[in-house]
Design an enzyme around this catalytic site. Sequence first.
Site, PDB file in Angstrom:
ATOM      1  N   PHE A  14      39.470  43.732  37.576  1.00 32.55           N
ATOM      2  CA  PHE A  14      39.087  43.878  38.979  1.00 32.55           C
ATOM      3  C   PHE A  14      40.269  44.448  39.747  1.00 32.55           C
ATOM      4  O   PHE A  14      41.401  44.018  39.585  1.00 32.55           O
ATOM      5  CB  PHE A  14      38.726  42.493  39.534  1.00 32.55           C
ATOM      6  CG  PHE A  14      38.285  42.498  40.970  1.00 32.55           C
ATOM      7  CD1 PHE A  14      36.934  42.692  41.289  1.00 32.55           C
ATOM      8  CD2 PHE A  14      39.200  42.330  41.994  1.00 32.55           C
ATOM      9  CE1 PHE A  14      36.533  42.690  42.604  1.00 32.55           C
ATOM     10  CE2 PHE A  14      38.791  42.330  43.308  1.00 32.55           C
ATOM     11  CZ  PHE A  14      37.448  42.509  43.623  1.00 32.55           C
ATOM     12  N   ASP A  61      34.951  24.078  56.762  1.00 30.79           N
ATOM     13  CA  ASP A  61      34.916  25.265  55.928  1.00 30.79           C
ATOM     14  C   ASP A  61      33.821  25.105  54.891  1.00 30.79           C
ATOM     15  O   ASP A  61      33.647  24.027  54.343  1.00 30.79           O
ATOM     16  CB  ASP A  61      36.273  25.422  55.215  1.00 30.79           C
ATOM     17  CG  ASP A  61      37.136  26.408  55.949  1.00 30.79           C
ATOM     18  OD1 ASP A  61      36.574  27.294  56.618  1.00 30.79           O
ATOM     19  OD2 ASP A  61      38.365  26.281  55.865  1.00 30.79           O
ATOM     20  N   ALA A 105      41.501  45.972  43.784  1.00 29.95           N
ATOM     21  CA  ALA A 105      41.117  45.994  45.188  1.00 29.95           C
ATOM     22  C   ALA A 105      40.444  47.316  45.540  1.00 29.95           C
ATOM     23  O   ALA A 105      39.621  47.371  46.436  1.00 29.95           O
ATOM     24  CB  ALA A 105      42.334  45.764  46.077  1.00 29.95           C
ATOM     25  N   THR A 116      38.557  49.449  43.325  1.00 31.26           N
ATOM     26  CA  THR A 116      37.201  49.598  42.788  1.00 31.26           C
ATOM     27  C   THR A 116      36.303  48.428  43.160  1.00 31.26           C
ATOM     28  O   THR A 116      35.120  48.585  43.323  1.00 31.26           O
ATOM     29  CB  THR A 116      37.236  49.690  41.255  1.00 31.26           C
ATOM     30  OG1 THR A 116      37.807  48.467  40.765  1.00 31.26           O
ATOM     31  CG2 THR A 116      38.067  50.868  40.790  1.00 31.26           C
ATOM     32  N   ARG A 117      36.878  47.287  43.329  1.00 28.63           N
ATOM     33  CA  ARG A 117      36.168  46.037  43.594  1.00 28.63           C
ATOM     34  C   ARG A 117      35.071  45.792  42.568  1.00 28.63           C
ATOM     35  O   ARG A 117      33.989  45.328  42.889  1.00 28.63           O
ATOM     36  CB  ARG A 117      35.646  46.016  45.024  1.00 28.63           C
ATOM     37  CG  ARG A 117      36.805  45.934  46.018  1.00 28.63           C
ATOM     38  CD  ARG A 117      36.412  46.064  47.474  1.00 28.63           C
ATOM     39  NE  ARG A 117      35.313  45.217  47.829  1.00 28.63           N
ATOM     40  CZ  ARG A 117      34.223  45.663  48.471  1.00 28.63           C
ATOM     41  NH1 ARG A 117      34.123  46.904  48.824  1.00 28.63           N
ATOM     42  NH2 ARG A 117      33.262  44.831  48.770  1.00 28.63           N
ATOM     43  N   MET A 118      35.367  46.133  41.300  1.00 29.55           N
ATOM     44  CA  MET A 118      34.444  45.864  40.200  1.00 29.55           C
ATOM     45  C   MET A 118      35.296  45.477  38.995  1.00 29.55           C
ATOM     46  O   MET A 118      36.484  45.755  38.952  1.00 29.55           O
ATOM     47  CB  MET A 118      33.640  47.100  39.768  1.00 29.55           C
ATOM     48  CG  MET A 118      33.181  48.014  40.860  1.00 29.55           C
ATOM     49  SD  MET A 118      32.198  49.358  40.167  1.00 29.55           S
ATOM     50  CE  MET A 118      33.448  50.350  39.392  1.00 29.55           C
ATOM     51  N   ASP A 167      43.592  24.916  55.967  1.00 31.24           N
ATOM     52  CA  ASP A 167      44.764  24.914  55.110  1.00 31.24           C
ATOM     53  C   ASP A 167      45.549  26.205  55.213  1.00 31.24           C
ATOM     54  O   ASP A 167      46.754  26.224  55.036  1.00 31.24           O
ATOM     55  CB  ASP A 167      44.382  24.614  53.654  1.00 31.24           C
ATOM     56  CG  ASP A 167      43.296  25.541  53.137  1.00 31.24           C
ATOM     57  OD1 ASP A 167      42.862  26.422  53.912  1.00 31.24           O
ATOM     58  OD2 ASP A 167      42.884  25.372  51.984  1.00 31.24           O
TER      59      ASP A 167
END
Lengths: 591, 199, 692
Positions: free
Chosen positions: C387, C317, C389, C391-393, C528
Amino acid sequence: MNTQGWLQVSLYLGVLLVLAKPLGWYMARVYAGESVGLNTLLAPVERSCYRLLGIDEQTEQSWKEYALGLVLFNTVGMLMVYGLQRLQSSLPLNPDRLAAPLPDLSFNTAASFISNTNWQSYGGEVTMSYLTQMLGLNVQNFLSAATGMAVLIALIRGLRARSSATIGIFWVDLIRSILYILLPLALILACLLVSQGVVQSFSPSIEVVLLQNTIDTDGHLVSTQNLPLGPAASQIAIKQLGTNGGGFFNVNSAHPFENPTPLSNMLEMLAILLIPVALCFTFGIMVNDPRQGQALLTVMMVIFIPLLLFGVIQEQAGTPQLAALGIDLGASDMQAGGNMEGKETRFGVVNSALWAAATTAASNGSVNSMHDSYTPLGGLVPLFLIQLGEIIFGGVGSGLYGMLIFALITVFIAGLMVGRTPEYLGKKIEAFEIKMAALVLLIPCIVVLCFTALAVTTPWGKGALYATNIEYTSIANPGPHGFSEVLYAYSSMGNNNGSAFAGLGANNPFYNTTGGLAMLIARFWIIVPVLAIAGSLAAKKTVPSGPGTLPTHTPLFMTMLVGVVIIVGVLTFIPALALGPIIEHLMMLGI
Amino acid sequence: MNSIVSQIRPAVISLLLLSLLTGGLYPLVVTGIAQVAFPFQANGSLIVHDNQIRGSVLIGQDFSDPGYFWSRPSATGQHPYNAFHAASQTGSAGSNLGPLNPVLYTTIQVRIDALRVADPQATPPYPADLVTTSASGLDPHISPAAAAYQIRRVAQNRGLSEEQVQQLVLQYTEGRDFNLLGEPRVNVVRLNLALDSIE
Amino acid sequence: MALHTPVQHVFDPSIVRQAIRDSFLKLDPRVQIRNPVMFVVLIGATLTSILWIQTFFGADTASASFIFTISIWLWFTTLFANFSEAMAEGRGKAQADTLRKARRDVQAKKLKEPRYGTPTTAVSSGSLRAGDVVLVEVGDIIPSDGEVIEGVASVNESAITGESAPVIRESGGDRSAVTGGTTVLSDWLVIRITANPGETFLDHMISMVEGAKRQKTPNEIALNILLAALTIIFLLVTATLLPFSLFAITANGSGTPITITITILVALLVCLIPTTIGGLLSAIGIAGMDRMIQSNVIALSGQAVEAAGDVDVLLLDKTGTITLGNRQAVAFLPATGVSEADLADAAQIASLADETPEGRSIVVLAKEKYGIRERSIGELHAEFIPFTAQTRMSGVNLNGSCFRKGASDAIQRYVESQNGLFPHDVRTSVETIARQGSTPLIVTDHTKVLGVVELKDIVKGGIKERFAELRRMGIKTIMITGDNPLTAAAIAAEAGVDDFLAEATPEAKLHLIREYQRTGRLVAMTGDGTNDAPALAQADVAVAMNSGTQAAKEAGNMVDLDSNPTKLIEIVEIGKQILITRGALTTFSIANDVAKYFAIIPAAFATTYPQLNVLNVMGLSSPTNAIVAAVIFNAIIIPLLIPVALRGVQYRAGEATTLLQRNLLIYGLGGLIAPFIGIKIIDFILPILGLK
C-alpha cells in the site's frame, strides 16, 4: 369547628383563588409592559413620570444600580415619614391638635412603614394627625408594597434572562406597580369598605351624648363619647392590599370604624392574601411555566391550611380555666363561644383565628382580634407562621421572593441528591447564590433571636414587671406568656410582619430603637442579597432541561420544599417556642 | 459615587410625585366618592335621636344600669368605651391579658359577680362574650345568647314582660351576613335606645 | 490492571492504625478551623473540659461526672470526624508511597544537542527543566515527562499504570509521550523534557492521591457555606437559649445552676449543628478521588470530577470506543459475470500479504465461506505490491494477473487510467454497502473489476446498553467519526447513539463543543491524538488517554491510565456519586435534629419546667441520660457512616425524581427515624454499661 366555620373558611379560600388567578395574569401583562385596558388613561401619566424622573425606559439597570436606586428611594422616603411626624404639630390637617411623636417613636414608625412591617408602636388615631397618616403612612403603604413587588419582578427576570447583565429598571417597576396594580385595586376596595361603614372624612372627632353616663378611672362622671373620624377607608384598603397592616386606629381592624361588618371583614381578609397569591400565578406566567407558580402556591397552601385550622380549633376550645368559671364555650347559632377574650362579637372565633393566620402568613400584621389573649397554641399559630420567615404568602413580592430563596436551597440539596449541580428553572445554583441565600436565611434568625435575648436580659426590655428601677411596663403578662410577648414582638419586626402580642409596652426608647433596627435590617439586608441573586442568575446561561434535570413542579419537590421550610423553622425556633406557648399550653392543661 | 448622584434625582422626584398621587389625590378621590355615594357610612354611621347625636351604629357604649342590656366589658383607657380622648392619648384598646394571666380570671369573676348581683337568679353557664372584653373595647354587639341571658333582668327592671323585651331583642338581632359570614349579633346601643323609646 | 492492589475492605487494619494516630494529630486548631462545623465541636469540647476541671474547685461536684461524660463524648465526636478523614486519606497515602519510589532521583544523560549521538553529560533528574533534551537507553529510568523526538523503544509503564506489558514509544504520531519514572526495556529514545521539577505527571498523581493539594470543588464550597449558615443559626439558637432560660427561671421561680446549663447548651449545640456531614465532608471528597484512582483515572482537578456528574453531552470517538478498532470482511459481492467464489479467491490472494486486521479478516472469510485454503505468498512466487499513499491500493501480481484491492475511488481511478470501465452494478453495491455503515473494498484484476468486499465495523458488545443507561442518566451521546455521513448514520443507529458527527475535522469537533456549551450544556469527551487537543481543552470534562500524545494529556483534565474510552461512563457515575453522597448525608444530618430536640429540650428544662417531659416521647430514663444518649448517638453515627462516605451512596441511572424519592426516603425519612431508635437504644444500654 361547626359547619358555619368550615363553610366560611372554604368560601374564603375559594374566592381567594378565583380572584387571584386573573389578577396574576393581569400583573404579568403589566410587568411585561403589555396593554391592560387602563393604558389609555394611565400610559400618558406613566410616560410623563419617566420624563420628570429623567430616566430612559429602555436602559435597564444592573443589579447593583437597581439595588442602589431602591435603597436611595427608601432612604429619602424614610426621612420624609420621620420629618412629617416630628413636625406634625406645626403642619396642617391636624384637627385634633395632636402633638409630635418623640424621636424614638418617630424613628420606629418610619422604619416600620418603610420596611412594609407596619408595626404599631404608636396609638393610631391618638398619635398621628390626618396629614401624617395620609402623606406619611399611607404613601409608604403604597411605596413599600411596590418596592417588594419590584424586587420580586427583578428576581423573576433574573431567572428568566439568558446571559444578561441587567435585571430591569427599579423606577419603572415601582411606578407600574403603583399605577396599574395598587392604585386601581385600592380605589375599588376603599369604596367597598366605605359602603360597609368604614369612615372616610376630614372632619374632626364627633362628640356624642351617651345613653347612660359612665365613670372614669378617677371617679369622674363621663357623659359623652368622642368618635374619631378621618380618611380611614383609603388607608385601610391599601394597608390590606399591600400587606402593610398598620391600622388607622389603635386596635387596627378590630375597630368597628375600620372593619364594621362580617362582609367588610371578608373583603379585608381577601385583600390580605390577594396579591401574594396572585403573584404566584404571575410568576408562573412570567417564567413560561405556570406549573412552577402553582407548585409554590400549593406549598404555601399545604403549610397554611393545617395551621389555620389548628388555630381555629384551639380558639374554639377555649381554656379549661374559662370553663371552670362556668362560662359557656360551645359554639351555636346563639353565640360564637370559645375564647372570646380580645375578640369582636361580629367576627366570633372563626373569623378571628382565620384572620390571625392569614395576616401572619402574609406579612400583613393587621389584626381583627387581640393575639395576646389567644390560647397558648392558638397564639402559637400566628407566631410560628411569622417565624417561618414570612414566605407562606408573605408580603407582596417579599413573600414570594423569600419562598423562591427557600426553593433555591431545596433545589440545592435535592440536586446534590440526584447527583447534578443543582439548577432551578435552568439556572445553575452555585456558591454565590447559596451564600446570598444563606444570608436571607440567617438575617431574620439573627435579628429575632438576638434582640429577644437582649430584651429578656436587660431591665428596659423586661420592664416594671421584672425590673425594679424601670417605670414603664414592657412585658405585661406574667410567666411564659411574658416571654412569648417579647418573642412575638421581635419575630414580627424581624420578619416585617407588624402584628403583636399587644400587651407588650413597646412604645419606649428600648423597643422603639431595637425594633426599628430589626425592621430595617430584616427588610434591606434581605432585599440586597435577593437582588444580588437576581443579577447573578441573569448573567448565567439557561441550561435546557433533560431527563437528568430535577423537575420543580412535582409533588415530590413540593413535599421536599414543605419539609425544608418547616424543618428550618422548627429547628430554629422550637427551643424558644418551648419556653413560650408550648410550656404555657402544658401549664394550662395543668400537667 | 457617580451612580449615586445620577439616581438621587429619580429618587427624590418619584417620592414627591408618588406622594402627591397616593397620599393626596387618592384619598381625596376616595373621600369625594364616599361623601357623595355613602355619606352616612363615611361620616361614622351616626344615630341621631331627637336632633341629638346619641352614638354610632358601629361603636358600643358602656351600660351598667340593670334596666339596660349590658355591652361587653371594655378595656379602653380612662373609661369603658372610650373611643377617643386626645389629651390622654387613649382610645380603642383590648385587654391583652394572656390566657393564663390570673388578672384575667379575677376580672371575669368580678363581672360574673356583677351579673349575679344585678340578677340574683343568674346562673352559669355564662355566655362567653358577656364576660370577656372585646378586641377594640368598642364592640357594639353582644351575642344573641348574651342578650337572651339579660332579658329577664331588663324586663324586671323596666317593668316589661319578658316576651316584650324578647320581641325587641329579635328586632335588633342581625343574622350572619348572607346567612353565612360572621356571627349573629345584637346591637346594644340601638336595642337600649329602642327600650328607652318604649316609655 | 489497577494502579495498586485494590483495598479489599474499607477498614484495612494498617490504614486504620495510621488513621487513629492521625485523628489525634488533626486536633490541631489550625487544621480544624478549615471546617467550621467541626471547629465549633472542638471549641465545645474544650469549653466543657474547662467546666469539668472547674468542678474540682467548686462545691458543685454532683454535676462533675455529667460534665465529664459530655466532654469526653464531644472529644470523641471530633476524633471520629478526624478519623473519617484520615481513613480516606490513608488509602491514598499507601498509593502515594508506591508512586514516590518511582519518582526517586535518577541520573539523566543530558544531550548537548537535540540529536542522537551527540555527547551527553550526567545530571540529576531533579535539575532537568522543560526544553532540555536527554538520551534514555536500555534499562534506564526515564527521568521526567517528555516527548520522544527520535527513536523507538519499548517502555515498561507499570509504575504508573500497573500494566506490566510493555508499550511502544516512538517519535511523531500519537505514541510519542513518555512519563517520568517509567523504564526503557529495549533500544533508545531521545526525549525533549516537557515538565519542570515538581510539575510532572507523577507529582500530580502523588498530590492527587494524597489529597494534599485537594482544592474544594464549587459544589463543596456551596455546601460548606450552607453548613456554616446552619451552624451559625444553631449557635444563635443555643446561645440565646441561655438568656431565655435565665428569664424562664426568673419568670417561674425555679431552675438549674448555670454550669450545667452551659454544658447542656454545648451538648445541644453539637447535636444540632450538622456534625455528621461536617465530619464526613472531606472524607467524601477524598474517597471520590480515590474511587477515580481505583478505576485508573487521574483527575488533574477536583472540579473536573464534579463536573463529570453534570455532563449533558458525551462525545465519543467511533473507532475503538463504539466499534472494535478494526473492520472485518463479512460478504463478497461479485460484479456481473464473476462468480462469488472467484471473487473470494482473488480477494484472498490480494490480501495474503496484508497483515492488517482487515486484510486478515478477508483471508479468514474466504476460507470459512468457500474453503479456500490460505496460501503462502512465498510458495506461490507471487509479487507483493504494498500500500502506498499515492496509489492507495495494495495487491499481488501472480501468474500474469494483477490483483488489486482498495477504496472505490482509488480503484476507479486506477481502472479508468488504464482505459478500463468501472461497472455500474459495482457502483450500486458500493453505495448499498456504504449506506449500511460498512466499508466497501473493491477487488480488481487489471482493469476487470471483480467485485466488492464488504468490510463491516463491528459494534462492541454491550455498548448499546451502556448508551441506554447514559440516556437514562440524561446524557446525550454523540459519535465522532471520519466516515461519510451515510456510513456514520448506519453505525450510529446500530450502536444506539443519539447523534453523530461525520467527516469530523478538529475544527468541526471544536465547533460542536462550543455550540453545545453556548446553550448551557456541559460537554465531556475523550481523545488521544494531538489533533484532539483543541477540543479537549474546550470540553468541560476531557479525558486524555495515557497512550496519547503529550499535547492531548496537557489539554485534558483527566488522564485514563487504561486508555479505555468507555471509562467516561464510570467517571460520570463517580462524579454523581460524590454529589449524591454529600446531599444524602446532609439531609440525614439535618433530619436527625428533630429527634435530638425531643431528647434534649425536655431534659434541659427538667428543673425549670418539668411539664416539658411530655415531649420526652422516647421515654428516656432520666434527663442526664437523655442528653448523654443524644451526644453519644451524634458521635458514633460518624464512624458508622464512614463506609457510606468512603464507598459512596449507590448511583442508579434513572429519572431524577425517582432517584430523589429513593434517597429522600432512605436518608430523609431514615434520618428522621434513626435517631429516635438509636438514642433510645443508647439510653437503654447506658445504665447497663455503667457509662453514666
